[in-house]
Design a protein around this motif. Structure first.
Motif, PDB file in Angstrom:
ATOM      1  N   GLU A 137       0.820  -1.208   0.000  1.00  0.00           N
ATOM      2  CA  GLU A 137       0.000   0.000   0.000  1.00  0.00           C
ATOM      3  C   GLU A 137       0.854   1.257   0.000  1.00  0.00           C
ATOM      4  O   GLU A 137       0.406   2.315  -0.450  1.00  0.00           O
ATOM      5  CB  GLU A 137      -0.938  -0.003   1.203  1.00  0.00           C
TER       6      GLU A 137
ATOM      7  N   ARG B 223       1.830   3.363   2.359  1.00  0.00           N
ATOM      8  CA  ARG B 223       1.300   4.505   3.100  1.00  0.00           C
ATOM      9  C   ARG B 223       1.510   4.324   4.597  1.00  0.00           C
ATOM     10  O   ARG B 223       1.804   3.230   5.070  1.00  0.00           O
ATOM     11  CB  ARG B 223      -0.194   4.685   2.822  1.00  0.00           C
ATOM     12  N   GLN B 224       1.348   5.394   5.327  1.00  0.00           N
ATOM     13  CA  GLN B 224       1.433   5.367   6.779  1.00  0.00           C
ATOM     14  C   GLN B 224       0.048   5.103   7.365  1.00  0.00           C
ATOM     15  O   GLN B 224      -0.936   5.723   6.968  1.00  0.00           O
ATOM     16  CB  GLN B 224       1.935   6.728   7.293  1.00  0.00           C
TER      17      GLN B 224
ATOM     18  N   ARG C 226      -3.090   5.299   9.807  1.00  0.00           N
ATOM     19  CA  ARG C 226      -3.666   6.426  10.535  1.00  0.00           C
ATOM     20  C   ARG C 226      -3.416   6.326  12.041  1.00  0.00           C
ATOM     21  O   ARG C 226      -3.373   7.340  12.739  1.00  0.00           O
ATOM     22  CB  ARG C 226      -5.168   6.503  10.246  1.00  0.00           C
TER      23      ARG C 226
END
Length: 322
Positions: A63, A65-66, A68
């Motif tokens: 993905e 991404r970081q 949340r």
């Protein structure tokens, strides 16, 4: 709350989540889990699930991404989000202290958890505590079982089980109707390279099963579609109509498909856990790794000094004799 991030991890915990729900208001719970376990597709339709809350801490690597809820601030963010729901109780299926910190931040009065460390016990409301499993098997299910027994939700281990969605079962039956009547699922996916039995081995296994007149499904996620297509191309052309690439369905479709199989054979991945949980005899290629002991009736470990020492011909004979 589920600590772990794999589909198989959720499958292992489902029987104990059901028992928690039996002691909860309305017989339901809000399930807090990572999006990576696909909780909505695996159990979202079951009557004990009131809703599913994403704990977005560890996204899958592809993905890019970081999450949340990553890091210390992410933990506090999760706690504040839960505070708005005004829960009376949270049950933490985890050895990790940071989930207890989330519960404290959420101001949930009753906080139950494993209590395997002194700091976690300080953040939980009360015991009983358990000792962390230290035996020869994978500890995730063992710890969950000890916790459920200690809390009085059961008095013995419960093998995982899943309910098949009727609409998914209809789709699965339509998809495999052109294959021979005896069907085998090969779980070719792998979350880690060290769990991967290998394309050559799966190709040989698929060819042996198809050559015996049986149908073969190559089961995995979209990330393994290229591998599935490569296996298909390596199978003798006359046998290819007996082998199906099943890497494009949903997780709910996978659950339904597994319920139609004579056997499931594959890497240590979510697919083999799903197969056993819907009652399909399952063999998992482990090599020298810790055992999976959560369902000795349906899930069988294939061990060897090395993963490469597990030979396709031996696995084929097991499947054809099942």
């Amino acid at each position: 709350m589920l600590q772990w991030v794999g589909m198989g991890d959720l499958v292992w915990h489902v029987p104990y989540f059901r028992r928690v729900a039996e002691t909860s208001l309305g017989g339901q719970v809000s399930l807090i889990a990572s999006p990576t376990v696909f909780a909505g597709q695996l159990v979202g339709h079951e009557p004990w699930v009131a809703d599913i809350i994403d704990f977005d801490r560890h996204p899958r690597r592809h993905e890019g991404r970081q999450g949340r809820h990553r890091g210390v601030m992410g933990l506090f963010r999760m706690g504040i989000e839960l505070r708005e729901r005004q829960f009376d109780r949270i049950v933490l299926f985890t050895n990790h202290t940071n989930r207890s910190l989330v519960a404290v931040t959420a101001r949930i009065p009753e906080r139950l958890g494993y209590g395997t460390t002194w700091l976690q016990r300080r953040l939980l409301s009360h015991g009983p505590w358990i000792r962390r499993y230290a035996g020869p098997a994978v500890g995730t299910y063992e710890d969950a079982t000890s916790f459920a027994i200690a809390q009085g939700w059961c008095d013995a281990p419960i093998a995982p089980s899943l309910l098949v969605r009727p609409e998914a079962l209809q789709r699965a039956k339509a998809r495999v109707q052109a294959l021979p009547g005896t069907l085998h699922a090969l779980c070719i996916g792998s979350s880690e390279p060290y769990k991967q039995w290998g394309m050559d081995n799966f190709t040989e296994l698929a060819a042996e099963l198809a050559g015996a007149g049986h149908g073969v499904l190559l089961v995995a996620g979209p990330a393994e579609r290229e591998m599935a297509q490569a296996i298909l191309q390596r199978v003798e052309p006359a046998l290819r109509t007996r082998v199906l690439d099943a890497t494009d369905g949903t997780v709910a479709d996978t659950v339904a498909t597994m319920s139609l199989m004579r056997t499931c054979l594959g890497n240590d991945t979510g697919g083999v856990q799903i197969a056993a949980a819907v009652g399909t005899p399952t063999w998992v290629m482990l090599g020298p790794r810790p055992l999976l002991n959560h369902d000795p009736q349906k899930l069988h470990n294939l061990t060897a000094p090395g993963l490469a020492d597990i030979r396709p011909g031996d696995v084929a004979r097991i499947a054809l004799a099942a």
